[in-house]
Design a protein around this motif. Structure first.
Motif, PDB file in Angstrom:
ATOM      1  N   ILE A  65       0.836  -1.212   0.000  1.00 34.87           N
ATOM      2  CA  ILE A  65       0.000   0.000   0.000  1.00 34.87           C
ATOM      3  C   ILE A  65       0.869   1.259   0.000  1.00 34.87           C
ATOM      4  N   ALA A  66       1.921   1.260   0.793  1.00 35.12           N
ATOM      5  CA  ALA A  66       2.821   2.424   0.806  1.00 35.12           C
ATOM      6  C   ALA A  66       3.434   2.621  -0.580  1.00 35.12           C
ATOM      7  N   HIS A  67       3.913   1.532  -1.192  1.00 33.55           N
ATOM      8  CA  HIS A  67       4.526   1.607  -2.520  1.00 33.55           C
ATOM      9  C   HIS A  67       3.510   2.036  -3.577  1.00 33.55           C
ATOM     10  N   TYR A  68       2.314   1.461  -3.500  1.00 31.13           N
ATOM     11  CA  TYR A  68       1.293   1.735  -4.522  1.00 31.13           C
ATOM     12  C   TYR A  68       0.925   3.220  -4.556  1.00 31.13           C
ATOM     13  N   TYR A  69       0.620   3.783  -3.397  1.00 34.20           N
ATOM     14  CA  TYR A  69       0.156   5.180  -3.400  1.00 34.20           C
ATOM     15  C   TYR A  69       1.302   6.162  -3.605  1.00 34.20           C
ATOM     16  N   THR A  70       2.498   5.832  -3.135  1.00 37.60           N
ATOM     17  CA  THR A  70       3.649   6.690  -3.407  1.00 37.60           C
ATOM     18  C   THR A  70       3.891   6.765  -4.911  1.00 37.60           C
ATOM     19  N   THR A  71       3.818   5.600  -5.574  1.00 34.07           N
ATOM     20  CA  THR A  71       4.013   5.552  -7.020  1.00 34.07           C
ATOM     21  C   THR A  71       2.878   6.266  -7.743  1.00 34.07           C
ATOM     22  N   PHE A  72       1.647   6.008  -7.308  1.00 33.33           N
ATOM     23  CA  PHE A  72       0.477   6.640  -7.935  1.00 33.33           C
ATOM     24  C   PHE A  72       0.624   8.153  -7.894  1.00 33.33           C
ATOM     25  N   ASP A  73       1.004   8.680  -6.734  1.00 35.06           N
ATOM     26  CA  ASP A  73       1.029  10.127  -6.560  1.00 35.06           C
ATOM     27  C   ASP A  73       2.244  10.773  -7.228  1.00 35.06           C
ATOM     28  N   ALA A  74       3.313   9.993  -7.436  1.00 29.89           N
ATOM     29  CA  ALA A  74       4.520  10.542  -8.084  1.00 29.89           C
ATOM     30  C   ALA A  74       4.373  10.513  -9.606  1.00 29.89           C
ATOM     31  N   ASP A  75       4.045   9.352 -10.159  1.00 30.27           N
ATOM     32  CA  ASP A  75       3.849   9.212 -11.618  1.00 30.27           C
ATOM     33  C   ASP A  75       3.118   7.898 -11.856  1.00 30.27           C
ATOM     34  N   ARG A  76       1.822   8.013 -12.024  1.00 27.35           N
ATOM     35  CA  ARG A  76       0.989   6.800 -11.988  1.00 27.35           C
ATOM     36  C   ARG A  76       1.220   5.876 -13.169  1.00 27.35           C
ATOM     37  N   LYS A  77       1.890   6.329 -14.223  1.00 23.48           N
ATOM     38  CA  LYS A  77       2.236   5.407 -15.321  1.00 23.48           C
ATOM     39  C   LYS A  77       3.165   4.289 -14.820  1.00 23.48           C
ATOM     40  N   ALA A 130     -16.060   1.524 -14.075  1.00 22.25           N
ATOM     41  CA  ALA A 130     -15.515   1.288 -15.423  1.00 22.25           C
ATOM     42  C   ALA A 130     -14.458   0.196 -15.358  1.00 22.25           C
ATOM     43  N   GLN A 131     -14.599  -0.810 -16.226  1.00 21.82           N
ATOM     44  CA  GLN A 131     -13.722  -1.978 -16.156  1.00 21.82           C
ATOM     45  C   GLN A 131     -12.584  -1.920 -17.172  1.00 21.82           C
ATOM     46  N   SER A 132     -11.400  -2.305 -16.719  1.00 19.55           N
ATOM     47  CA  SER A 132     -10.226  -2.431 -17.590  1.00 19.55           C
ATOM     48  C   SER A 132      -9.587  -3.785 -17.311  1.00 19.55           C
ATOM     49  N   LEU A 133      -9.120  -4.447 -18.377  1.00 20.44           N
ATOM     50  CA  LEU A 133      -8.496  -5.764 -18.245  1.00 20.44           C
ATOM     51  C   LEU A 133      -7.077  -5.724 -18.786  1.00 20.44           C
ATOM     52  N   GLY A 134      -6.099  -6.105 -17.969  1.00 20.44           N
ATOM     53  CA  GLY A 134      -4.716  -6.205 -18.401  1.00 20.44           C
ATOM     54  C   GLY A 134      -3.906  -4.964 -18.079  1.00 20.44           C
ATOM     55  N   ALA A 135      -2.601  -5.170 -17.883  1.00 22.21           N
ATOM     56  CA  ALA A 135      -1.724  -4.081 -17.432  1.00 22.21           C
ATOM     57  C   ALA A 135      -1.765  -2.874 -18.365  1.00 22.21           C
ATOM     58  N   LEU A 190       2.839   2.516 -12.337  1.00 21.83           N
ATOM     59  CA  LEU A 190       2.124   1.408 -11.698  1.00 21.83           C
ATOM     60  C   LEU A 190       2.031   0.194 -12.614  1.00 21.83           C
ATOM     61  N   ALA A 191       2.358   0.358 -13.894  1.00 24.54           N
ATOM     62  CA  ALA A 191       2.197  -0.727 -14.873  1.00 24.54           C
ATOM     63  C   ALA A 191       2.841  -2.032 -14.406  1.00 24.54           C
ATOM     64  N   SER A 192       4.015  -1.928 -13.759  1.00 27.49           N
ATOM     65  CA  SER A 192       4.745  -3.149 -13.369  1.00 27.49           C
ATOM     66  C   SER A 192       4.033  -3.934 -12.274  1.00 27.49           C
ATOM     67  N   LEU A 193       3.017  -3.343 -11.649  1.00 30.59           N
ATOM     68  CA  LEU A 193       2.290  -4.045 -10.586  1.00 30.59           C
ATOM     69  C   LEU A 193       1.140  -4.888 -11.126  1.00 30.59           C
ATOM     70  N   TYR A 194       0.849  -4.736 -12.437  1.00 32.17           N
ATOM     71  CA  TYR A 194      -0.267  -5.477 -13.047  1.00 32.17           C
ATOM     72  C   TYR A 194       0.272  -6.490 -14.067  1.00 32.17           C
ATOM     73  N   ARG A 195      -0.582  -7.449 -14.434  1.00 31.19           N
ATOM     74  CA  ARG A 195      -0.239  -8.447 -15.445  1.00 31.19           C
ATOM     75  C   ARG A 195      -1.369  -8.483 -16.494  1.00 31.19           C
ATOM     76  N   ASP A 196      -1.230  -9.363 -17.478  1.00 30.94           N
ATOM     77  CA  ASP A 196      -2.229  -9.401 -18.553  1.00 30.94           C
ATOM     78  C   ASP A 196      -3.620  -9.816 -18.067  1.00 30.94           C
ATOM     79  N   ASN A 197      -3.671 -10.535 -16.957  1.00 32.61           N
ATOM     80  CA  ASN A 197      -4.971 -10.990 -16.444  1.00 32.61           C
ATOM     81  C   ASN A 197      -5.480 -10.145 -15.274  1.00 32.61           C
ATOM     82  N   SER A 198      -4.827  -9.015 -15.020  1.00 33.80           N
ATOM     83  CA  SER A 198      -5.255  -8.142 -13.923  1.00 33.80           C
ATOM     84  C   SER A 198      -6.537  -7.407 -14.309  1.00 33.80           C
ATOM     85  N   MET A 199      -7.346  -7.114 -13.305  1.00 36.75           N
ATOM     86  CA  MET A 199      -8.606  -6.396 -13.520  1.00 36.75           C
ATOM     87  C   MET A 199      -8.673  -5.146 -12.664  1.00 36.75           C
TER      88      MET A 199
END
Lengths: 123, 123
Positions: A12-24, A41-46, A26-35
């Protein structure tokens, strides 16, 4: 599953620090099957998730998580519920939000976000 | 996993209707390995969870879920994030809350609550 609370806190600390600094980034935290379900609004995949997060209509954001609770999931993953407030751009009034994550390990043993659901909470 | 949205809606309607009518009857929705984290307090198993819910310091409660989002989980279960308001006893001011559920199927194919995390949300 020892250590899930500490792992959730680190995430959680890493996620929001990254989100607030440069949310692009965050891509490395998701995979192709992430939701992601963001305000319904729904999005599928990193790639789609990162595009959605980057497109949100604000430049600056500060998340202030106030409570976070974690439990182990059936697969040895971790489910986390966060509640808190966020401030966007020059808006002085914080908004309340709630976000649920489910973390899983990928084939290489790295943790990633499998489920991500975000909602603003109106009082 | 077709139908998870409809199943989530049915579950949420049933859960809060039961909670508000007589919350002791929620016992059948939990199993021995179910987890509840209620305002940070943890309970494990249907008996302890039912005891916790029954002991909450109010007689009457009305839940008004305003948003509910569901996603399939890695195991073919369902993760749900609910945000809404609740009214307790004769208190006129609603409280905002957020609750995350993870539903799984037991050995008999019946759905049950594996993860349950509840938080009041302060504006």
């Amino acid at each position: 599953m020892a250590g899930f609370v500490a792992l959730a806190e680190q995430f959680i600390a890493h996620y929001y620090t990254t989100f607030d600094a440069d949310r692009k980034n965050l891509a490395s935290l998701y995979r192709d099957n992430s939701m992601l379900t963001f305000e319904g609004a729904q999005s599928l995949g990193a790639a789609a998730i990162t595009e959605k997060l980057a497109s949100l209509p604000f430049q600056k954001v500060v998340h202030r998580p106030s409570a976070q609770d974690a439990q182990p999931s059936p697969t040895g993953g971790i489910i986390i519920l966060v509640t808190g407030q966020l401030l966007v751009d020059e808006e002085g009034n914080p908004l309340s939000y709630s976000q649920a994550f489910q973390l899983e390990k990928d084939g290489n043993g790295a943790w990633f976000v499998f489920n991500d659901i975000f909602r603003l909470v109106y009082g």
